[in-house]
Write a protein that holds these residues in place. Sequence first.
Motif, PDB file in Angstrom:
ATOM      1  N   ILE A   1      -0.438   1.531   3.532  1.00 51.70           N
ATOM      2  CA  ILE A   1       0.692   1.197   2.656  1.00 51.70           C
ATOM      3  C   ILE A   1       1.526   2.430   2.346  1.00 51.70           C
ATOM      4  O   ILE A   1       2.748   2.360   2.208  1.00 51.70           O
ATOM      5  CB  ILE A   1       0.221   0.480   1.368  1.00 51.70           C
TER       6      ILE A   1
ATOM      7  N   ARG B   1      -3.664  -1.810  -5.805  1.00 49.95           N
ATOM      8  CA  ARG B   1      -3.975  -3.236  -5.593  1.00 49.95           C
ATOM      9  C   ARG B   1      -4.414  -3.483  -4.153  1.00 49.95           C
ATOM     10  O   ARG B   1      -5.435  -4.142  -3.902  1.00 49.95           O
ATOM     11  CB  ARG B   1      -2.752  -4.090  -5.922  1.00 49.95           C
ATOM     12  N   VAL B   2      -3.671  -2.938  -3.218  1.00 49.72           N
ATOM     13  CA  VAL B   2      -3.980  -3.139  -1.799  1.00 49.72           C
ATOM     14  C   VAL B   2      -5.316  -2.485  -1.433  1.00 49.72           C
ATOM     15  O   VAL B   2      -6.112  -3.046  -0.673  1.00 49.72           O
ATOM     16  CB  VAL B   2      -2.832  -2.590  -0.927  1.00 49.72           C
TER      17      VAL B   2
ATOM     18  N   TRP C   1       5.569   2.570   2.823  1.00 48.35           N
ATOM     19  CA  TRP C   1       6.485   2.883   1.724  1.00 48.35           C
ATOM     20  C   TRP C   1       7.230   4.198   1.958  1.00 48.35           C
ATOM     21  O   TRP C   1       8.335   4.388   1.436  1.00 48.35           O
ATOM     22  CB  TRP C   1       5.721   2.952   0.404  1.00 48.35           C
TER      23      TRP C   1
ATOM     24  N   ARG D   1       0.849   1.539  -8.266  1.00 49.64           N
ATOM     25  CA  ARG D   1       0.272   0.263  -8.700  1.00 49.64           C
ATOM     26  C   ARG D   1      -0.010  -0.642  -7.497  1.00 49.64           C
ATOM     27  O   ARG D   1      -1.067  -1.266  -7.402  1.00 49.64           O
ATOM     28  CB  ARG D   1       1.217  -0.435  -9.672  1.00 49.64           C
ATOM     29  N   GLU D   2       0.957  -0.720  -6.569  1.00 46.38           N
ATOM     30  CA  GLU D   2       0.780  -1.585  -5.411  1.00 46.38           C
ATOM     31  C   GLU D   2      -0.287  -1.029  -4.465  1.00 46.38           C
ATOM     32  O   GLU D   2      -1.093  -1.785  -3.903  1.00 46.38           O
ATOM     33  CB  GLU D   2       2.116  -1.742  -4.668  1.00 46.38           C
TER      34      GLU D   2
ATOM     35  N   ALA E   1       5.565   2.579  -9.221  1.00 46.37           N
ATOM     36  CA  ALA E   1       5.451   1.235  -8.642  1.00 46.37           C
ATOM     37  C   ALA E   1       4.606   1.271  -7.370  1.00 46.37           C
ATOM     38  O   ALA E   1       3.787   0.370  -7.129  1.00 46.37           O
ATOM     39  CB  ALA E   1       6.844   0.678  -8.349  1.00 46.37           C
ATOM     40  N   PHE E   2       4.812   2.308  -6.559  1.00 44.88           N
ATOM     41  CA  PHE E   2       3.988   2.446  -5.355  1.00 44.88           C
ATOM     42  C   PHE E   2       2.515   2.590  -5.713  1.00 44.88           C
ATOM     43  O   PHE E   2       1.651   1.957  -5.090  1.00 44.88           O
ATOM     44  CB  PHE E   2       4.424   3.661  -4.528  1.00 44.88           C
TER      45      PHE E   2
END
Length: 202
Positions: A21, A102-103, A25, A98-99, A95-96
Motif C-alpha cells: 500500500i 487497516r490493510v 500511495w 490509518r489506511e 490518512a495513509f
Amino acid sequence: MPKGLDVSRETRERLERYADILLRWSQKINLVSPHDLPHLWLRHIADSLQLAALIPSGGVSLVDMGSGGGFPGLVIACATDAHVTLIESDQRKAAFLREAARVAGVQVTVCAQRLEVADVPPAQVVTARALAPLPLLLEWGTRFLRPDGFCLFLKGRNAEEELTAAGADWHMTTTRIPSRTNADGVILELSDIRRVRDLNNE
C-alpha cells in the motif's frame, strides 16, 4: 520481501501488505523519496525493524514522533505487541497511516497534530527516525515519555555531535547500538532524561 529478515510469518505478511500500500500511495503523495523506493525494504523497513528487537514484550505503550510514511512506528506495530501511537501532522500522511494499518491488520492510534501541541498519554517508549536534531527530539519527546521510559532514536554520522549539543541542556543515560543497515548509523537508547537546569535546582 528480501531474504535474511528474521521475522515471523505473521510479521512478514503484515509488512508485505504495508509495503504494497505504501508503494501505491507513493504515486500520489510523497511518503518516501522516489530515489529510495527501489530500496524500500533495506533503507526503510529493515532499518526500522532494528528497533522492534529493542521493544519489551507485554504490550508496552509507544509513541512514534513524525511518523511520515510509517517509519519506524508502523513497522514496529507490525512486528511487536506494543500499543503504538503515531504522531503525524500532515493530514494526507495521517490518512495513509490509518489506511496502511487497516490493510496490514494492526491496531494503532494516529494523532494528526503537530508535536508541539499533540495530546497523547505518556508512553514507556518514544521513537523517531530522520526527524530532527537530538536537542529538538528531546524537547518534544520528553512530553510523551513516562519517567521510567526510554527513547529510541535512529541517527546517522552526526550522532556524537548531536549528543554533545544535547548535553548542554539535558542529562541522560546513553546506550549506543550500531546500526545493522547503515555503516554510519547508530541507535541511541536514552533513559533517565532530565533537564540540566532541573538538576541544578535540586
